[in-house]
Write an enzyme that holds these catalytic residues in place. Structure first.
Site, PDB file in Angstrom:
ATOM      1  N   ASP A   1       0.857  -1.185   0.000  1.00  0.00           N
ATOM      2  CA  ASP A   1       0.000   0.000   0.000  1.00  0.00           C
ATOM      3  C   ASP A   1       0.894   1.237   0.000  1.00  0.00           C
ATOM      4  O   ASP A   1       2.026   1.189   0.490  1.00  0.00           O
ATOM      5  CB  ASP A   1      -0.922   0.013   1.228  1.00  0.00           C
ATOM      6  CG  ASP A   1      -2.193   0.825   0.994  1.00  0.00           C
ATOM      7  OD1 ASP A   1      -3.286   0.244   1.079  1.00  0.00           O
ATOM      8  OD2 ASP A   1      -2.079   2.026   0.714  1.00  0.00           O
TER       9      ASP A   1
ATOM     10  N   CYS B   1     -16.007   2.886  -6.072  1.00  0.00           N
ATOM     11  CA  CYS B   1     -16.678   3.049  -4.779  1.00  0.00           C
ATOM     12  C   CYS B   1     -16.669   4.512  -4.350  1.00  0.00           C
ATOM     13  O   CYS B   1     -17.578   4.963  -3.651  1.00  0.00           O
ATOM     14  CB  CYS B   1     -15.999   2.178  -3.730  1.00  0.00           C
ATOM     15  SG  CYS B   1     -16.308   0.410  -3.937  1.00  0.00           S
TER      16      CYS B   1
ATOM     17  N   CYS C   1     -19.798  16.569 -11.725  1.00  0.00           N
ATOM     18  CA  CYS C   1     -20.052  15.462 -10.802  1.00  0.00           C
ATOM     19  C   CYS C   1     -19.122  15.618  -9.601  1.00  0.00           C
ATOM     20  O   CYS C   1     -18.786  16.739  -9.220  1.00  0.00           O
ATOM     21  CB  CYS C   1     -19.890  14.115 -11.499  1.00  0.00           C
ATOM     22  SG  CYS C   1     -18.210  13.760 -12.082  1.00  0.00           S
TER      23      CYS C   1
END
Length: 487
Positions: free
Chosen positions: A160, A286, A445
């Site tokens: 990560d 997501c 958006c």
């Protein structure tokens, strides 16, 4: 004759939020044609420009995969269920003699495992000898890594490079409020060490890439895929197949999760299921669509369960099986997967023999889309895009601008540009007639991806003065109105 068609979560905005619709037709081809006639917004998601069903969309009749049959001609009968599924055993264990011994603390800690005949002392020693690599310390990686550590998997690697954000805390249980701003690897390591100090945690502060994947995968027995984007997902799949490592796969979106095991010797891989990725922006992330906070807990635990079964060589792993979980209805469905003999990665005559450029394979990456849009920005209505500062300047001059917000109503409640008109992207195919085709329109958006799709759609309908707001509402907050909250 009406047949029930199950609509996956990402496509429900185009079916008036319905998860199942009844459509007439004698064959799968007739059903899908009638479906896209009734719900026009689905067409671009299901069919390519040449009229063929997209390769990243699979169709099942009941629980049978029909991709290798003549899909359009496959007959259906009363009572059948058609499902549209779009793209949101390990190596030999060490010998008993080579397995590490358990300490007195470990015997007490794992006592509930030790009294199970399926695990026992030797099985727990296998877990202690095992090495599992988690790709990501986010929604899926958090529960998976915690349960792997609690179960006594000896070495857990985590890849990560992100830092903890407030928006992570709703579902990423490795991290807490004091960790906001810290590297996820640091908080993950602290949490896992607190949970089980007997487990060794290896951290890799890097983005997974074609250059480092095989090297990172090499010492590990199982790879647990907790990625959240298509380039990395295909990279993980291909690297697992090339390295001979099983892939404990999971994915999540809103209330729906998926899980399987890919990359085993005789089982299918992710590319057998989805040979090609969807075009950039077609499937929302997501961050755009949201995710039910407990959902990654369920799917991540399933991934951990499959990983432990693979290490121990017990039970029936999800090899050749695709598990779909609907959290709203608390319903699991299982579909059969077949290994594709023509798969370019794991097939009989593979053509992918080394890792490739996966951002190129998946099309232009989202950040590249935003950068490209920013470069085409301008202040005139004939240009492609504009920045928030440029939009504010037009509004200050008194220019007539229609700001079209294509987010969902619940997002609009969080923050908005004053005076904007809300038409969610999924509703646009039937509501675009509410807009003046000659108006100066700015589509907007959250970050600029969905509004780019809206811009493309409106132009196809004859709108000539449509620009995309680069950076979306987040850019507006950064550049114009920092008083509004971000999400």
């Amino acid at each position: 004759m009406a047949t029930k068609i199950m609509i996956p979560t990402p496509l429900r905005p185009f079916t008036d939020k319905l998860d199942a619709v009844d459509i007439d037709g004698a064959t799968v081809g007739e059903l899908l044609q009638n479906l896209t006639t009734k719900y026009a917004g689905l067409k671009q998601h299901l069919y390519a420009a040449d009229g063929k069903l997209r390769s990243f969309v699979n169709v099942y009749v009941n629980d049978d995969d029909i991709r290798y049959l003549q899909k359009d001609l496959t007959p259906v009968k009363a009572g059948d269920t058609v499902s549209i599924i779009p793209s949101v055993a390990g190596g030999a264990p060490a010998t008993a003699e080579a397995l590490p011994q358990l300490s007195g603390d470990e015997i007490r800690r794992y006592s509930r495992h030790l009294i199970m005949p399926e695990v026992g002392v030797d099985g727990q020693r296998q877990l202690k000898a095992a090495k599992v690599l988690c790709i990501g310390a986010g929604g899926l990686g958090s529960p998976a890594a915690m349960y792997l550590a609690a179960a006594g998997v000896g070495t857990i690697g985590i890849v990560d490079f992100d830092v903890v954000d407030f928006s992570n805390l709703q579902r990423q249980l490795l991290h807490g409020t004091p960790d906001v701003g810290r590297p996820k690897l640091d908080s993950a390591k602290d949490r896992l060490n607190a949970l089980n100090p007997n487990v060794h945690i290896e951290t890799y502060d890097t983005a997974l890439s074609s250059e480092n994947a095989l090297r990172l995968f090499e010492p590990y027995d199982v790879i647990l895929d907790g990625t959240d984007n298509f380039p990395t997902r295909y990279l993980v799949n291909d690297a697992c197949v090339l390295a001979g490592k099983p892939n404990a796969y999971g994915s999540i979106f809103r209330f729906e999760g998926q899980a399987s095991v890919f990359g085993t010797k005789d089982g299918p891989c992710y590319r057998c299921l989805y040979p090609e990725p969807p075009p950039p922006g077609l499937v929302p992330s997501c961050a755009e669509g949201g995710v039910f906070g407990v959902l990654p807990g369920i799917i991540g635990v399933i991934q951990a369960t499959e990983t432990i079964k693979l290490v121990l060589g017990i039970g029936e792993p999800l090899i050749g099986r695709f598990l779909i979980y609907d959290a709203l209805r608390m319903r699991f469905r299982e579909l059969k997967l077949r290994k594709d003999a023509d798969c370019p990665v794991c097939g009989t005559h593979p053509t992918v023999k080394k890792l490739i450029d996966y951002e190129q394979f998946c099309g232009v990456a989202p950040h590249q889309v935003a950068e490209a849009a920013a470069k085409t920005g301008g202040t005139g209505p004939g240009t492609d895009a504009l920045t928030s500062r440029e939009l504010q300047a037009e509004l200050d001059r008194g220019d007539t601008v229609v700001i079209l917000d294509v987010r969902e109503p619940q997002e609009y409640q969080i923050n908005r540009i004053p005076g904007s008109t809300l038409i969610p992207l999924g509703d646009l195919p039937k509501r675009y007639v509410e807009l003046d085709p000659n108006a100066n329109i700015v589509s907007q958006c959250k970050s600029g991806m969905r509004s780019a799709k809206a811009q493309e759609f409106l132009r196809s309908k004859g709108f000539t003065k449509v620009r995309n707001l680069t950076g979306g509402i987040l850019g507006w907050i950064d550049q114009v109105d920092p008083s509004q909250p971000k999400y």
